[in-house]
Design a protein around this motif. Structure first.
Motif: not given
Length: 47
Positions: A28-38, A41-47
């Protein structure tokens, strides 16, 4: 090699009490970290 009931119970405790909770926190921590880093890098979803 034949395992005894005591060895099986100790192995079960090791897996149920230590291994699974540790793995769940890491996954769960790794998934959260991956989402945070992405998002950095790529901005929030929907922007």
């Amino acid at each position: 090699m034949k395992s005894t009931k005591k060895e099986e119970f100790r192995a079960f405790l090791l897996i149920a009490v230590f291994l699974f909770p540790f793995l769940s926190v890491v996954i769960v921590g790794g998934l959260g970290f991956t989402i945070w880093i992405s998002q950095m890098l790529f901005g929030l979803p929907g922007q």
